[in-house]
Design an enzyme around this catalytic site. Sequence first.
Site, PDB file in Angstrom:
ATOM      1  CB  CYS A  46      -1.587   7.404   2.480  1.00 26.04           C
ATOM      2  SG  CYS A  46      -2.782   6.522   3.462  1.00 26.04           S
ATOM      3  CD  GLU A  58      -2.668  -1.161  -0.268  1.00 21.08           C
ATOM      4  OE1 GLU A  58      -3.225  -0.123  -0.661  1.00 21.08           O
ATOM      5  OE2 GLU A  58      -2.640  -2.199  -0.950  1.00 21.08           O
TER       6      GLU A  58
HETATM    7  P1  NAD Z   1       8.836   4.685   3.458  1.00 21.58           P
HETATM    8  O1  NAD Z   1       8.566   3.996   2.165  1.00 21.58           O
HETATM    9  O2  NAD Z   1       9.981   5.591   3.524  1.00 21.58           O
HETATM   10  O3  NAD Z   1       9.058   3.598   4.604  1.00 21.58           O
HETATM   11  C1  NAD Z   1       8.088   2.595   4.888  1.00 21.58           C
HETATM   12  C2  NAD Z   1       8.778   1.441   5.586  1.00 21.58           C
HETATM   13  O4  NAD Z   1       9.664   0.807   4.667  1.00 21.58           O
HETATM   14  C3  NAD Z   1       9.630   1.861   6.783  1.00 21.58           C
HETATM   15  O5  NAD Z   1       9.474   0.897   7.805  1.00 21.58           O
HETATM   16  C4  NAD Z   1      11.033   1.814   6.220  1.00 21.58           C
HETATM   17  O6  NAD Z   1      12.017   1.590   7.201  1.00 21.58           O
HETATM   18  C5  NAD Z   1      10.940   0.630   5.289  1.00 21.58           C
HETATM   19  N1  NAD Z   1      11.958   0.512   4.239  1.00 21.58           N
HETATM   20  C6  NAD Z   1      12.677   1.499   3.672  1.00 21.58           C
HETATM   21  N2  NAD Z   1      13.504   0.975   2.732  1.00 21.58           N
HETATM   22  C7  NAD Z   1      13.273  -0.358   2.700  1.00 21.58           C
HETATM   23  C8  NAD Z   1      13.797  -1.450   1.933  1.00 21.58           C
HETATM   24  N3  NAD Z   1      14.706  -1.283   1.001  1.00 21.58           N
HETATM   25  N4  NAD Z   1      13.320  -2.689   2.171  1.00 21.58           N
HETATM   26  C9  NAD Z   1      12.367  -2.894   3.105  1.00 21.58           C
HETATM   27  N5  NAD Z   1      11.837  -1.902   3.863  1.00 21.58           N
HETATM   28  C10 NAD Z   1      12.289  -0.652   3.662  1.00 21.58           C
HETATM   29  O7  NAD Z   1       7.465   5.414   3.854  1.00 21.58           O
HETATM   30  P2  NAD Z   1       7.180   6.316   5.147  1.00 21.58           P
HETATM   31  O8  NAD Z   1       7.875   7.613   4.989  1.00 21.58           O
HETATM   32  O9  NAD Z   1       7.397   5.521   6.379  1.00 21.58           O
HETATM   33  O10 NAD Z   1       5.603   6.526   5.015  1.00 21.58           O
HETATM   34  C11 NAD Z   1       5.024   7.512   4.223  1.00 21.58           C
HETATM   35  C12 NAD Z   1       4.497   6.920   2.934  1.00 21.58           C
HETATM   36  O11 NAD Z   1       3.571   5.886   3.213  1.00 21.58           O
HETATM   37  C13 NAD Z   1       3.727   7.913   2.089  1.00 21.58           C
HETATM   38  O12 NAD Z   1       4.079   7.739   0.743  1.00 21.58           O
HETATM   39  C14 NAD Z   1       2.279   7.526   2.329  1.00 21.58           C
HETATM   40  O13 NAD Z   1       1.399   7.907   1.297  1.00 21.58           O
HETATM   41  C15 NAD Z   1       2.389   6.055   2.450  1.00 21.58           C
HETATM   42  N6  NAD Z   1       1.258   5.469   3.157  1.00 21.58           N
HETATM   43  C16 NAD Z   1       0.340   4.744   2.435  1.00 21.58           C
HETATM   44  C17 NAD Z   1      -0.771   4.202   3.064  1.00 21.58           C
HETATM   45  C18 NAD Z   1      -1.790   3.413   2.300  1.00 21.58           C
HETATM   46  O14 NAD Z   1      -2.624   2.769   2.923  1.00 21.58           O
HETATM   47  N7  NAD Z   1      -1.770   3.442   0.976  1.00 21.58           N
HETATM   48  C19 NAD Z   1      -0.931   4.391   4.442  1.00 21.58           C
HETATM   49  C20 NAD Z   1       0.029   5.122   5.146  1.00 21.58           C
HETATM   50  C21 NAD Z   1       1.122   5.653   4.491  1.00 21.58           C
END
Ligand code: NAD
Length: 529
Positions: free
Chosen positions: A320, A286
């Site tokens: 989001c 997501e």
């Molecule tokens: P992010 O993608 O930076 O990080 C998300 C998670 O992924 C964190 O736990 C991070 O440590 C991990 N991560 C980073 N690199 C990785 C890798 N290479 N392999 C595995 N895991 C890795 O996102 P964020 O800044 O934590 O959250 C904000 C984003 O999330 C926004 O884009 C927002 O729109 C989205 N979001 C979407 C929903 C939805 O339901 N669609 C809900 C909430 C947030």
Amino acid sequence: MPTEFRNEPFTDFSKEENAQAMRAALEKVSGELGGEYPLVIGGERIKTGDTLDSINPANRTQIVGKFHKATKELASKAVETAAEAFKTWRNVPAAERAQLIFRVAELMRTRKHEFSAWMIYEVAKTWPEADGDTAEAIDFLEFYGREMLRYAGDQPLVKLQGEDNRLDYIPLGVGAVIPPWNFPCAIMAGMTAAAIATGNTVVLKPSSDAPAIAYKFFELLEEAGLPPGVVNFMTGSGAEVGDVVVDHPQTRFVAFTGSMEVGLRINERAAKKQPGQLWIKRVVAEMGGKDAIVVADDADLDEAATGIVQSAFGYQGQKCSACSRAIIDARIYDPMVEKIAERTAKIKLGDPTDNGNNMSAVINEKAFKSINGYIEKGKAEGGRVVAGGGSDGERGFFIEPTVIADVKAGSTIEQEEIFGPVLAVIKADDYDDALRIANDTQFGLTGAVYSADEAKLDRARNEFHVGNLYLNRKCTGALVGVHPFGGFNMSGTDSKAGGRDYLLLFMQAKLSSEKVGATSKRAEAGTAS
Ligand code: NAD
């Protein structure tokens, strides 16, 4: 059987006893800030000596907690430990797993304000935003526990004489659960609960911006009696240990919520078969959004302006589902810009521990810089700042709620996810043009339309391509069970968290067919497969 699912009520902080309870929770948590937290693999608490600090975004020198970072070897060990635990956890009856999830919900309910207080300190949520996050976490637990019981029951199949046919939903295996920081309790707990309720085991890798809340949740799981190894708590750099967990051949699925960039990277890496890997990994991803609210010329302008401002600036625009584009029919454009700017100017920005503030700091320095960069870009591309625009990064990462009018469709701040308190206002020629602009991004998460005309709303139902469409209401605030949540296109796999299809993503269906009694002619005649 548990009672019918009901959403956890939000707390009314205008009642003195509730405000008092929250103040007490804030005080308790403030006394616990700065603690040191280990990794937990197979129940063993491990300190690596290499730590990351989780800090308070509204008070950047305040350390919320110090977290030991996993090495690559420990990340692999976490997957292998979860694989071992799967051998027994998969055989625990569904009803027992559901009961455990219900116990966790009950424990969280009794410590509701404490969980909210951790979020107020760790991710700068205001009181109502933190309370909403905790309530949603409780909802996910209660909802998925009940859903597991439903899936564990008899599944309807066409009857065939002479055979006893059954369809059982069985778990997948080891899952990497990778949540974002913005709903650090609800999304983290929701994905974890879905995975374990369905009989899987988990490596939980929380966001480095919100590990304390995840650790508190992990402690609840232990307190509720979850056996060691079923959930393994692993902090560390997403890029470093995240890749190890995603790539590991014993990982069966990844439940991810976060940015498009990371989601796509995980999807790509998970698709590659590793030596010894026996399955196609399943990825639930997501991702981001560029959510729009369309205002037609016949809309109630006050309602629309209120909905836009609430959706744009709730939790600093870091949802989001946040409205980052208001697309307004040219005939009502000027009064709408004025109403939006007026309401935005009334928002009080400040320390989230003070319930008088309705907005607080953005999550970290990187976000602070990136959001400010987008404000500059918006101006450079011809936008007119009609509210906010300022920021102060001294004590915390504070950015004023900012409204940029006259943004051109197709420009940078109209297309890219900013994930902060910045609203782009775009003038549309008419309703057709507004829907066209709304759909013209790579995302498709939430959207809303304000109009008094049922025909226009019906057109939006048909043409506005988003996973969650709201009509004459704001585009944030999805409730578990009421508004299953998930997006189209680059917003993700449309997993519909909090809906009846969600648990299927964590299971596979096994059909068993036993020949019984007199032989059926139809069965012997053979079928296509
Ligand atoms: P992010 O993608 O930076 O990080 C998300 C998670 O992924 C964190 O736990 C991070 O440590 C991990 N991560 C980073 N690199 C990785 C890798 N290479 N392999 C595995 N895991 C890795 O996102 P964020 O800044 O934590 O959250 C904000 C984003 O999330 C926004 O884009 C927002 O729109 C989205 N979001 C979407 C929903 C939805 O339901 N669609 C809900 C909430 C947030």
